[in-house]
Design a protein around this motif. Structure first.
Motif, PDB file in Angstrom:
ATOM      1  N   LEU A  77       0.828  -1.200   0.000  1.00  0.00           N
ATOM      2  CA  LEU A  77       0.000   0.000   0.000  1.00  0.00           C
ATOM      3  C   LEU A  77       0.866   1.255   0.000  1.00  0.00           C
ATOM      4  O   LEU A  77       0.590   2.215  -0.736  1.00  0.00           O
ATOM      5  CB  LEU A  77      -0.920  -0.013   1.232  1.00  0.00           C
ATOM      6  N   GLU A 160      -6.315 -13.058  -1.313  1.00  0.00           N
ATOM      7  CA  GLU A 160      -6.502 -11.881  -2.152  1.00  0.00           C
ATOM      8  C   GLU A 160      -7.642 -12.073  -3.144  1.00  0.00           C
ATOM      9  O   GLU A 160      -8.461 -11.177  -3.372  1.00  0.00           O
ATOM     10  CB  GLU A 160      -5.212 -11.560  -2.910  1.00  0.00           C
ATOM     11  N   ALA A 167     -15.012  -7.333  -3.411  1.00  0.00           N
ATOM     12  CA  ALA A 167     -14.874  -5.987  -3.958  1.00  0.00           C
ATOM     13  C   ALA A 167     -15.447  -5.901  -5.361  1.00  0.00           C
ATOM     14  O   ALA A 167     -16.008  -4.866  -5.750  1.00  0.00           O
ATOM     15  CB  ALA A 167     -13.395  -5.586  -3.956  1.00  0.00           C
ATOM     16  N   TYR A 192     -11.415  -3.905   3.131  1.00  0.00           N
ATOM     17  CA  TYR A 192      -9.953  -3.833   3.147  1.00  0.00           C
ATOM     18  C   TYR A 192      -9.387  -4.152   4.529  1.00  0.00           C
ATOM     19  O   TYR A 192      -8.392  -4.862   4.652  1.00  0.00           O
ATOM     20  CB  TYR A 192      -9.486  -2.454   2.693  1.00  0.00           C
ATOM     21  N   TYR A 195      -9.562  -7.762   5.072  1.00  0.00           N
ATOM     22  CA  TYR A 195      -8.484  -8.384   4.284  1.00  0.00           C
ATOM     23  C   TYR A 195      -7.170  -8.340   5.053  1.00  0.00           C
ATOM     24  O   TYR A 195      -6.463  -9.350   5.167  1.00  0.00           O
ATOM     25  CB  TYR A 195      -8.378  -7.659   2.945  1.00  0.00           C
ATOM     26  N   SER A 300      -2.216  -7.908  -5.093  1.00  0.00           N
ATOM     27  CA  SER A 300      -2.397  -7.183  -3.837  1.00  0.00           C
ATOM     28  C   SER A 300      -2.714  -5.714  -4.102  1.00  0.00           C
ATOM     29  O   SER A 300      -3.569  -5.114  -3.441  1.00  0.00           O
ATOM     30  CB  SER A 300      -1.146  -7.310  -2.979  1.00  0.00           C
ATOM     31  N   VAL A 303      -6.327  -5.351  -5.127  1.00  0.00           N
ATOM     32  CA  VAL A 303      -7.247  -5.418  -3.988  1.00  0.00           C
ATOM     33  C   VAL A 303      -7.317  -4.079  -3.272  1.00  0.00           C
ATOM     34  O   VAL A 303      -8.410  -3.571  -2.999  1.00  0.00           O
ATOM     35  CB  VAL A 303      -6.814  -6.531  -3.006  1.00  0.00           C
ATOM     36  N   ASN A 304      -6.157  -3.456  -2.981  1.00  0.00           N
ATOM     37  CA  ASN A 304      -6.233  -2.201  -2.218  1.00  0.00           C
ATOM     38  C   ASN A 304      -6.754  -1.053  -3.070  1.00  0.00           C
ATOM     39  O   ASN A 304      -7.418  -0.157  -2.561  1.00  0.00           O
ATOM     40  CB  ASN A 304      -4.896  -1.881  -1.533  1.00  0.00           C
ATOM     41  N   THR A 307     -10.612  -1.343  -3.343  1.00  0.00           N
ATOM     42  CA  THR A 307     -11.324  -1.216  -2.068  1.00  0.00           C
ATOM     43  C   THR A 307     -10.994   0.127  -1.425  1.00  0.00           C
ATOM     44  O   THR A 307     -11.809   1.044  -1.427  1.00  0.00           O
ATOM     45  CB  THR A 307     -10.950  -2.368  -1.119  1.00  0.00           C
ATOM     46  N   LEU A 308      -9.771   0.250  -0.925  1.00  0.00           N
ATOM     47  CA  LEU A 308      -9.407   1.434  -0.147  1.00  0.00           C
ATOM     48  C   LEU A 308      -9.389   2.706  -0.996  1.00  0.00           C
ATOM     49  O   LEU A 308      -9.842   3.759  -0.546  1.00  0.00           O
ATOM     50  CB  LEU A 308      -8.047   1.214   0.507  1.00  0.00           C
TER      51      LEU A 308
END
Length: 412
Positions: A77, A160, A167, A192, A195, A300, A303-304, A307-308
């Protein structure tokens, strides 16, 4: 953890070159200069790129002092913070400048589609070239059987994939409602955080072998290494702070002065600058036949970002003076729909933990079509194609989907 070490001279050249790339942005901002829009775009875009490189190096080096899957996710991240900084600025500015609402959506959708459509495909290409290179040399990897033709993930990556499934479902809500609402912020940020919680409980993944500058830095004494790591985080953060806002504004102004759709510049150029270092690291891993590390890193990030990143946009919009929900016009709604549909296809192709060459080719070709045939109808048709293929593959691989979803409730 340290891989093949680069010569000290090469290390100094890379670090110096990165700092030189960042210097014009820092000097321009600190001196209060106001260069023309195109020049500002180049200067501050280079600053964003340099910051991304520094943060990537620092994040990779920090793995020597941090263990566990949670640490890897947090560091992944940190490595994409420049992308977040630019997009969050657009959402924040949209609170008082309604036109910037479109740019927030453009940057977010561009970053996600570039990552999947180009980044994932590049990993497969680099891996194929790496296998071919060793085959010509008679390398040991060339004799591991036909499976070496394909990029493979480990079973640990099902976590993941499981959360990306959640998501992916939530990602269609903005396209259906015409807004990224406060409820999306809550839902996606919770996903997130769950996760992060789940991967913190799972078995520790194999430690990645580092390369380049981080591989050299981890050989330093602990105190020196940690000083270099935190110095890299601090310097990268300062450069992001200095560069993100003027770069975001310069993209808009440059589009107007050059007669180019500023929406497209914001959608593709900004993510390319901020994510280039991560893509290069993934390609390097694949070239060295570390395929699970390569595609796992980009998974990865997906995913972030799905979501985030989306979840922070309404909060930034509200902080900038807007409402609690970030509105989307018809074009932005189509872009979000297309990105959500691409997410479904990307998920379906990875769900069995094998990423084949033809699958990567499909992702890249569908990504490229939008540039050859731009237009509203094309975006809608492409969304239909993504969904038709994606759902068909997911139905055929429903057992793999079930295994991935099981990790959401039962950490491995």
């Amino acid at each position: 953890m340290a891989g093949e070490l680069i010569p000290r001279e090469t290390l100094l050249v890379r670090v110096t070159l990165t700092l030189v790339i960042a210097l014009p942005a820092v000097v321009t901002r600190m001196a209060g200069l106001d260069p023309p829009a195109v020049a500002a775009m180049v200067i501050f875009g280079a600053g964003v790129l340099a910051a991304a490189i520094l943060l990537m190096w620092a994040a990779e080096t920090a793995r020597a002092d941090m263990s566990g899957a949670l640490a890897l996710a947090v560091l992944a991240l940190i490595a994409v913070l420049p992308e977040y900084a630019v997009d969050v600025y657009y959402a924040y500015a949209a609170g008082t400048k309604p036109a910037y609402t479109a740019y927030a959506a453009a940057n977010m959708t561009g970053a996600n589609r570039l990552l999947v459509g180009v980044g994932w495909a590049l990993v497969v290409l680099a891996f194929a070239l790496g296998v071919r290179r060793l085959s010509r040399r008679g390398g040991r990897h060339a004799t591991r059987g036909p499976g070496r033709r394909d990029v493979r993930l480990t079973s640990l990556h099902r976590t993941e994939l499981g959360f990306l499934t959640l998501a992916a479902v939530l990602g269609f809500i903005p396209a259906l409602t015409g807004e990224i609402g406060w409820y999306m912020s809550i839902s996606l940020i919770v996903v997130y955080l769950l996760y992060l919680t789940q991967i913190a409980r799972r078995r520790e993944a194999d430690v990645e072998e580092l390369a380049g500058v981080p591989a050299w830095l981890v050989t330093l004494p602990k105190r020196v290494r940690r000083t270099a790591t935190w110095g890299g985080f601090a310097l990268g953060g300062i450069i992001v702070f200095v560069s993100a806002e003027p770069f975001a504004n310069a993209l808009v102004d440059a589009g107007a002065s050059l007669g180019i759709d500023e929406f497209l510049l914001v959608q593709w150029l900004a993510p390319l600058a901020s994510e280039a270092p991560e893509l290069l690291v993934a390609v390097m891993f694949a070239w060295r036949l570390r395929d699970a590390d390569a595609i796992g890193t980009l998974l990865s990030s997906k995913v972030n970002q799905w979501t985030l990143l989306i979840g922070t946009l309404p909060l930034a919009y509200r902080a900038g003076g807007g409402a609690w929900s970030l509105p989307l016009d018809s074009r932005q709604t189509e872009e979000v729909l297309l990105t959500a549909a691409q997410t479904v296809l990307g998920l379906s192709l990875l769900i069995d933990l094998v990423f084949r060459r033809w699958e990567a080719a499909v992702l890249f070709l569908l990504f490229a079509v939008q540039f050859v045939l731009p237009g509203e109808d094309v975006r809608l048709y492409l969304s239909g194609v993504y969904l038709a293929i994606g759902f068909s593959v997911l139905i055929a691989r429903h057992r793999d989907l079930g295994r991935a979803m099981a990790t959401v409730v039962r950490p491995r």
